[in-house]
Design a protein around this motif. Structure first.
Motif, PDB file in Angstrom:
ATOM      1  N   ILE A  50       0.845  -1.197   0.000  1.00 15.94           N
ATOM      2  CA  ILE A  50       0.000   0.000   0.000  1.00 15.94           C
ATOM      3  C   ILE A  50       0.877   1.243   0.000  1.00 15.94           C
ATOM      4  N   LYS A  51       0.613   2.152  -0.923  1.00 15.03           N
ATOM      5  CA  LYS A  51       1.396   3.390  -1.013  1.00 15.03           C
ATOM      6  C   LYS A  51       1.037   4.326   0.135  1.00 15.03           C
ATOM      7  N   LYS A  52       2.046   4.713   0.882  1.00 15.92           N
ATOM      8  CA  LYS A  52       1.830   5.636   1.988  1.00 15.92           C
ATOM      9  C   LYS A  52       1.812   7.063   1.460  1.00 15.92           C
ATOM     10  N   PRO A  53       0.879   7.893   1.911  1.00 14.10           N
ATOM     11  CA  PRO A  53       0.780   9.260   1.388  1.00 14.10           C
ATOM     12  C   PRO A  53       1.931  10.149   1.858  1.00 14.10           C
ATOM     13  N   VAL A  54       2.317  11.053   0.983  1.00 14.11           N
ATOM     14  CA  VAL A  54       3.312  12.077   1.339  1.00 14.11           C
ATOM     15  C   VAL A  54       2.572  13.242   1.986  1.00 14.11           C
TER      16      VAL A  54
ATOM     17  N   LYS B  38       2.144   5.495   8.787  1.00 16.29           N
ATOM     18  CA  LYS B  38       0.934   6.171   8.292  1.00 16.29           C
ATOM     19  C   LYS B  38       1.243   7.020   7.068  1.00 16.29           C
ATOM     20  N   ILE B  39       2.457   7.593   7.044  1.00 14.58           N
ATOM     21  CA  ILE B  39       2.831   8.502   5.957  1.00 14.58           C
ATOM     22  C   ILE B  39       4.203   8.120   5.424  1.00 14.58           C
ATOM     23  N   SER B  40       4.530   8.680   4.274  1.00 13.73           N
ATOM     24  CA  SER B  40       5.788   8.365   3.606  1.00 13.73           C
ATOM     25  C   SER B  40       6.981   9.044   4.279  1.00 13.73           C
TER      26      SER B  40
END
Length: 328
Positions: free
Chosen positions: A5-9, A42-44
């Motif tokens: 799953i791509k973590k948001p920036v 949780k985040i990039s």
């Protein structure tokens, strides 16, 4: 095998004006909040804290450059001159939207609960495109500030403006929401009123606000009143309609007074009325000047909007930042 799953920036956008006293206190807090969310996956890792210097007269920009040189997760922008909190925040958001999946805007003074950022990201991951940070209580405010602030939100609602009660500028916005916000072209920015107009799915996170950590508030009573009237005049034409209604009411009262005066003259019941005449003149003169002032405020805004001047000009940025250009 399922793809990861791509973590948001995430970019935390923080407008700063003469904050040299508070920055050394809040910078580590912002950085720790960001790093904690990175460690929680949780985040990039590419997420950043973006400080926006709004033409400060003190050592704020030098501090931001120093922090950016020491820590890769900190970036900085500096406007060419002081343009006000809303314009500085907008400049940071427009810069961040080119590289970030989500942004969180927050003031530099440390009063807003930074722990709420993690909840905001959770709401985004659950499908919300905009997440509003809403104050659950106003215990830290004085009675006067609490009464005027709550009164402001109620007046805005009655004027037809779609604002979130007890929400200031602590909010999460996705890239899609920011792209939509970028389509708004007005010079006089009132972001807490513009964000609801963007639409998209939204939610609220509630938190308690603390005392300012250091320094002094940049919003004295005069500036607060100006900000409030700017918000009302930017999102509602009801003040002009109220003037029309008031003018009609005064016309009706005047006609009744004229008829009464004629009847008194015919019956010979005329007495000296210097005081009542003076009161009427002063009252009507005051109403006329007030009406001209309100109408003039709207005309002045039209004048400024037609010039299409840039809402911000960025003079420089720290390494790793590509400053946005306000193309309207």
């Amino acid at each position: 095998m399922d793809a990861p799953i791509k973590k948001p920036v995430l970019y935390i956008v923080i407008p700063c004006y003469n904050e040299e006293k508070v920055l050394p206190e809040t910078k580590p807090m912002f950085l720790k909040t960001l790093q904690d969310m990175i460690q929680e996956n949780k985040i990039s890792e590419d997420s950043r804290v973006l400080f926006v210097n709004d033409g400060s007269k003190d050592d704020t920009w030098n501090l931001i450059k120093e922090y950016a040189g020491e820590e890769k997760h900190i970036l900085g922008l500096s406007l060419s001159r002081n343009r006000g909190h809303q314009n500085a925040l907008f400049a940071g958001l427009m810069t961040a939207k080119e590289v970030a999946d989500i942004t969180i805007s927050i003031d530099c003074d440390g009063q807003d609960d930074m722990a709420a950022m993690s909840e905001m990201v959770d709401e985004y991951l659950s499908g919300s495109q905009i997440v509003y940070g809403v104050r659950s209580e106003r215990k830290t405010d004085t009675f006067f500030k609490r009464a005027t602030a709550q009164g402001f939100y109620k007046v805005m609602a009655k004027m037809g403006a779609d604002v979130i009660y007890n929400h200031a500028d602590y909010r999460l916005m996705s890239r899609e929401a920011l792209e939509a916000l970028a389509q708004f072209k007005e010079v006089h920015l009132f972001l807490r009123g513009m964000a609801p107009l963007v639409g998209f799915r939204y939610s609220c996170v509630y938190y308690e606000r603390a005392e300012r950590i250091a320094g002094e508030s940049h919003y004295p009573l005069k500036k607060m009143l100006s900000f409030a009237f700017n918000g009302i005049s930017s999102f509602s034409t009801k003040p002009i309609r109220m003037i029309t209604g008031l003018g009609f009411l005064i016309c009706v009262i005047s006609l009744i007074a004229i008829v009464a005066t004629i009847v008194q003259k015919l019956y010979g019941v005329t007495v000296g009325g210097w005081s009542s005449l003076l009161c009427c003149i002063l009252f009507l003169g005051g109403i006329q000047l007030l009406s001209l002032g309100v109408i003039g405020e709207y005309v002045g805004k039209i004048y400024m909007e037609t010039k299409e001047r840039p809402r911000f000009i960025i003079s420089e940025g720290t390494e790793g930042v590509t400053p946005a250009v306000d193309r309207r």
